[in-house]
Design a protein around this motif. Structure first.
Motif, PDB file in Angstrom:
ATOM      1  N   THR A 187     -19.023 -42.836 -70.587  1.00  0.00           N
ATOM      2  CA  THR A 187     -18.966 -40.751 -71.168  1.00  0.00           C
ATOM      3  C   THR A 187     -18.890 -40.466 -69.991  1.00  0.00           C
ATOM      4  N   GLY A 188     -18.202 -39.672 -70.197  1.00  0.00           N
ATOM      5  CA  GLY A 188     -17.980 -38.303 -69.420  1.00  0.00           C
ATOM      6  C   GLY A 188     -18.325 -37.099 -69.270  1.00  0.00           C
ATOM      7  N   PHE A 189     -20.159 -37.402 -69.965  1.00  0.00           N
ATOM      8  CA  PHE A 189     -21.215 -36.445 -70.879  1.00  0.00           C
ATOM      9  C   PHE A 189     -22.450 -37.427 -69.898  1.00  0.00           C
ATOM     10  N   ARG A 190     -22.624 -36.268 -69.170  1.00  0.00           N
ATOM     11  CA  ARG A 190     -23.994 -36.940 -67.949  1.00  0.00           C
ATOM     12  C   ARG A 190     -24.579 -36.671 -67.347  1.00  0.00           C
ATOM     13  N   GLN A 227     -18.407 -45.720 -64.214  1.00  0.00           N
ATOM     14  CA  GLN A 227     -19.068 -46.912 -64.211  1.00  0.00           C
ATOM     15  C   GLN A 227     -20.165 -47.568 -63.312  1.00  0.00           C
ATOM     16  N   GLU A 228     -19.045 -47.180 -62.469  1.00  0.00           N
ATOM     17  CA  GLU A 228     -19.807 -47.211 -60.691  1.00  0.00           C
ATOM     18  C   GLU A 228     -21.303 -46.651 -60.410  1.00  0.00           C
ATOM     19  N   GLN A 229     -21.101 -45.404 -61.080  1.00  0.00           N
ATOM     20  CA  GLN A 229     -22.580 -44.658 -60.923  1.00  0.00           C
ATOM     21  C   GLN A 229     -23.656 -45.437 -61.554  1.00  0.00           C
ATOM     22  N   ILE A 230     -23.039 -45.820 -63.057  1.00  0.00           N
ATOM     23  CA  ILE A 230     -24.290 -46.826 -63.470  1.00  0.00           C
ATOM     24  C   ILE A 230     -24.170 -47.502 -63.310  1.00  0.00           C
ATOM     25  N   ILE A 231     -23.614 -48.477 -61.821  1.00  0.00           N
ATOM     26  CA  ILE A 231     -23.932 -50.157 -62.153  1.00  0.00           C
ATOM     27  C   ILE A 231     -24.859 -49.664 -60.496  1.00  0.00           C
ATOM     28  N   VAL A 273     -29.023 -39.392 -67.036  1.00  0.00           N
ATOM     29  CA  VAL A 273     -28.573 -39.326 -68.986  1.00  0.00           C
ATOM     30  C   VAL A 273     -27.136 -39.349 -69.010  1.00  0.00           C
ATOM     31  N   LEU A 274     -27.513 -40.152 -69.484  1.00  0.00           N
ATOM     32  CA  LEU A 274     -25.368 -40.884 -70.598  1.00  0.00           C
ATOM     33  C   LEU A 274     -25.508 -39.818 -72.240  1.00  0.00           C
ATOM     34  N   GLY A 275     -24.598 -39.625 -72.106  1.00  0.00           N
ATOM     35  CA  GLY A 275     -24.370 -38.919 -73.696  1.00  0.00           C
ATOM     36  C   GLY A 275     -23.492 -40.301 -74.431  1.00  0.00           C
TER      37      GLY A 275
END
Length: 196
Positions: free
Chosen positions: A154-157, A177-181, A114-116
């Protein structure tokens, strides 16, 4: 449900104490058991001492390795802990601790990451050039993964342990970005929620 709230910090003595105190105020009003970790990335000021004074668990890097390496340390600490969910929040008061329970709730609802999203929630202060750069970069990431992300920086996740174990970070710089990808490629469920 036990929550690890993890804060990366490098020379953040001015804001860190207040952030930790605000997190405690917010979390005491919830049903969750929680702990606060501060990963001090080789600070040369009183960051570690302030974190200890506020009763956070402190992990200290011997020198400044940068955000990606600090995030890897955060993930290692989360994986070996007995916590179910990790919330990553910056030490510079950029995000509101009052939004932490909202991120946790969405992980409880079945989302893995979950991304802020600051662009949907509202940004009070960000230089225009940085704002435009963030928007453009988020569009690039969205095109790469074929999944719309408004705020890829975002640095809030918040995320669960399965994602932490399955999505290692190898980048030296673009860990957000790597974590999302990687999460999208591994078919984890992702959600953005508006935050200030």
């Amino acid at each position: 449900m036990k929550i690890l709230i993890s804060i990366p910090a490098y020379n953040e003595e001015k804001s860190l104490g207040n952030i930790i105190r605000e997190i405690k105020i917010v979390m005491r009003k919830t049903k969750y058991t929680y702990k606060i970790n501060v990963v001090d990335d080789g600070s040369t000021d009183n960051t570690a001492e302030i974190a200890k004074k506020e009763e956070a668990d402190v992990i200290i890097h011997p020198k400044n390795y940068g955000l990606a390496e600090t995030f890897r340390t955060e993930l290692k600490e989360f994986i070996k802990s007995d916590c179910n969910i990790m919330v990553h929040i910056d030490a510079d008061a950029q995000y509101l601790p009052s939004d932490i329970p909202r991120l946790i709730k969405e992980v409880e609802n079945g989302y893995d990451l979950v991304l802020g999203d600051r662009f949907s929630g509202g940004i009070e202060h960000m230089p225009m050039i940085k704002k435009l750069g963030n928007i453009a970069f988020s569009k690039v990431i969205s095109n790469i993964i074929q999944y719309k992300i408004n705020d890829a920086q975002t640095g809030f996740r918040a995320f669960n342990k399965e994602l932490a174990k399955s999505v290692p970070i190898t980048s030296s710089h673009t860990y957000t970005q790597e974590q999302i990808i990687r999460a999208v490629k591994e078919k984890f469920k992702i959600k953005e929620i508006p935050v200030k």
